[in-house]
Design an enzyme around this catalytic site. Sequence first.
Site, PDB file in Angstrom:
ATOM      1  CE1 TYR A   1      -3.199   2.907   0.374  1.00  8.46           C
ATOM      2  CE2 TYR A   1      -2.962   2.794   2.766  1.00  8.46           C
ATOM      3  CZ  TYR A   1      -3.494   3.395   1.639  1.00  8.46           C
ATOM      4  OH  TYR A   1      -4.316   4.491   1.772  1.00  8.46           O
TER       5      TYR A   1
ATOM      6  CG  ASP B   1      -3.811   2.197  -3.484  1.00 12.21           C
ATOM      7  OD1 ASP B   1      -3.302   2.787  -4.457  1.00 12.21           O
ATOM      8  OD2 ASP B   1      -4.569   2.747  -2.657  1.00 12.21           O
TER       9      ASP B   1
END
Length: 253
Positions: A107, A147
């Site tokens: 992330y 992400d």
Amino acid sequence: MKLVSWNVNGIRSCLGKTLPDFISSHQPDLLCLQETKARPEQVELPLEFAGYHAHWNAAVKPGYSGVAVFSRREPIRVTQGMGLDEHDREGRVLTLEFDDFQLVNVYTPNAQNELRRLPYRMEWDIAFRGYLKSLEAQGKPVIFCGDLNVAHQEIDLARPKANRFSAGFSDEERAGFSALLEAGFTDTFRHFHPDRTEAYSWWSFRGGARGRNVGWRIDYFGVSEALKPRLKNAAILPEITGSDHCPVTLELG
């Protein structure tokens, strides 16, 4: 082998929405979640997670960031973070080693409004790229997913001109992702769909952006060159709701 990556924007919230049904219907072999916003002891997993080995990396700050991987195969080794104190307090990286590859769930930090965190983000990009190459040097190819907080090309977001200097589409962040690919990794979605437009994985909650498909493709699966012969398919699943992101998938032979 089916792999799924999904920024759930709070695992406890998503468990109350679509995540259990998604697991039941898609049956991933590896499920990588980002922005879990919880420690494992705070989460009661439903029956749909039976048969999975659960691994977590939570941020020091409560309710912030965090990643988790649920695997049907038990990994050989699990590593939290990159081994760098300056980058490992936010629970952003989790690595699982298997017989034939190393999986990295990430992330990536957001550069934030007015790019105020861009200098740190650039340091992160260099460190993360080096970390992936250090894993490759151990002798196994690497899969990274998550992400990445960057839309790489103009076709990866609905309004590139309006967002030229926005977080996630700055020249510096795009160059950082280019450097990652140039280091020997393949963006699997673009491997199969080099010219596809209007394929996004994140939409703002504002202004009905998702319904109008005014989105960004910022969630990725990347692989070492050695794994390219095993690639079967890569997809984005915008029909799956429950978060401001949707799942992205990778199938390996």
